[in-house]
Design a protein around this motif. Structure first.
Motif, PDB file in Angstrom:
ATOM      1  N   THR A  32       0.833  -1.205   0.000  1.00  5.96           N
ATOM      2  CA  THR A  32       0.000   0.000   0.000  1.00  5.96           C
ATOM      3  C   THR A  32       0.868   1.256   0.000  1.00  5.96           C
ATOM      4  N   ASP A  35       2.536   1.768  -3.430  1.00  4.42           N
ATOM      5  CA  ASP A  35       1.543   2.274  -4.379  1.00  4.42           C
ATOM      6  C   ASP A  35       1.298   3.768  -4.168  1.00  4.42           C
ATOM      7  N   ARG A 228       2.901   0.415  -9.693  1.00  8.43           N
ATOM      8  CA  ARG A 228       1.652   0.550  -8.939  1.00  8.43           C
ATOM      9  C   ARG A 228       0.741  -0.654  -9.160  1.00  8.43           C
ATOM     10  N   GLN A 232      -0.402  -3.234  -6.173  1.00 11.24           N
ATOM     11  CA  GLN A 232      -1.815  -3.509  -5.881  1.00 11.24           C
ATOM     12  C   GLN A 232      -2.107  -5.002  -5.961  1.00 11.24           C
ATOM     13  N   ARG A 233      -1.516  -5.660  -6.950  1.00  9.86           N
ATOM     14  CA  ARG A 233      -1.707  -7.102  -7.089  1.00  9.86           C
ATOM     15  C   ARG A 233      -1.090  -7.847  -5.907  1.00  9.86           C
ATOM     16  N   ARG A 235      -0.689  -6.668  -2.874  1.00  7.68           N
ATOM     17  CA  ARG A 235      -1.528  -6.418  -1.704  1.00  7.68           C
ATOM     18  C   ARG A 235      -2.777  -7.295  -1.725  1.00  7.68           C
ATOM     19  N   SER A 236      -3.433  -7.389  -2.877  1.00  5.84           N
ATOM     20  CA  SER A 236      -4.674  -8.170  -2.951  1.00  5.84           C
ATOM     21  C   SER A 236      -4.411  -9.654  -2.737  1.00  5.84           C
TER      22      SER A 236
END
Length: 304
Positions: A32, A35, A228, A232-233, A235-236
């Motif tokens: 996070t 990003d 970024r 994000q990938r 983190r998910s």
């Protein structure tokens, strides 16, 4: 006694689950932050700081141990760098010179006689009597020794590799060498070839590691949109859910129904392996070869 054993097992399970949750949360928080920093940066992207963060996160996801080994990765015989030293060898009669190089997580010694010395002067042949290996195996705790007899002249432009029996966690290579009686000294370069870290396909963090390595490459290329997207990938893929037993696990370990398509059912682990292969196929030549090998292995497993 039986109750005590049950209590100890419960404590170990709780501790392991808590550690896994802590790793997932920390790396997800870092993703996070990466990003957000990348989104806000113009020409002031703090590359050194972000590189340290993502390097530490990759180590966490791989389960780095105190001795330098990993829970979810192994060292394989792929060239990932070299520890090299150059020496000048002269003839000392009956006494040969001993040339020593040390390194960590290596699998091969390479002895090379360059074509030239001092850029312009032609080099001289070097006689290599033997190579003495002293090392700790990747999982071993006792020092091992091995002597490899060479007894060979290496002419300028030639080289001779000698492999360790296994990837060495700590290694010392001693090359016993000499040169011709007349004509001065000869130059020789001794290199320890470093093993490459290969991530396990069945790691619960396999998808997150693939994304983290993609962030590393994007950072090197100054590709902020890709950085970024991969953050994000990452983190998910680390968002915690619950197993059927109520235990928190990363999404990569979550039990899901098999996805059926026109080819064959694919498990979450197989999809993570495909993502890892895709990552390798976009890398260096050696990484592409490794990716092809892993692709062939995956196809054979899916056909069984």
């Amino acid at each position: 006694m039986k109750r005590l054993l049950i209590a100890l097992l419960v404590l170990l399970l709780v501790g392991s689950t808590q550690a896994q949750e802590d790793v997932s949360q920390r790396v997800a928080d870092d993703a996070t932050a990466i990003d957000r920093v990348a989104a806000a940066s113009k020409r002031d992207l703090p590359r050194d700081l972000l590189k340290r963060m993502i390097d530490e996160d990759v180590d966490l996801l791989r389960g780095r141990r105190s001795d330098g080994t990993y829970q979810y990765a192994t060292f394989e015989r792929f060239d990932s760098g070299r520890i090299s030293e150059s020496f000048s060898v002269s003839n000392r009669g009956d006494k040969m010179e001993v040339l020593e190089v040390k390194g960590a997580y290596v699998y091969r010694v390479q002895i090379e006689v360059p074509s030239r010395k001092l850029l312009v002067r032609k080099n001289r042949p070097v006689w290599v009597e033997r190579v003495e290996l002293e090392f700790l195996g990747e999982r071993g705790s006792q020092l091992e020794r091995q002597t490899v007899e060479i007894k060979q002249w290496l002419k300028p432009g030639e080289f001779r590799p000698v492999d360790f029996p296994s990837v060495a966690r700590q290694a010392t290579a001693r090359v016993v060498a000499s040169t011709e009686k007349e004509g001065g000294y000869g130059n020789v370069e001794i290199s320890l070839i470093k093993a490459k870290i290969v991530d396990n396909a069945d790691s619960p963090y396999a998808g997150a590691v693939v994304s983290a390595k993609a962030v590393q490459r994007a950072l090197e290329d100054n590709d902020i949109p890709s950085m970024r997207a991969m953050a994000q990938r990452m983190r998910s893929s680390l968002t915690l859910s619950r197993s059927p037993e109520g235990r928190p696990v990363p999404m990569a370990m979550e039990t899901r129904p098999a996805i059926v398509d026109v080819v064959a059912p694919r498990s979450t682990l197989e999809m993570d392996e495909l993502q890892a292969i895709e990552d390798l196929l976009t890398g260096s030549e050696q990484e592409r070869r490794e990716g092809l090998d892993r692709l062939h292995q995956l196809i054979r497993r899916m056909r069984q």
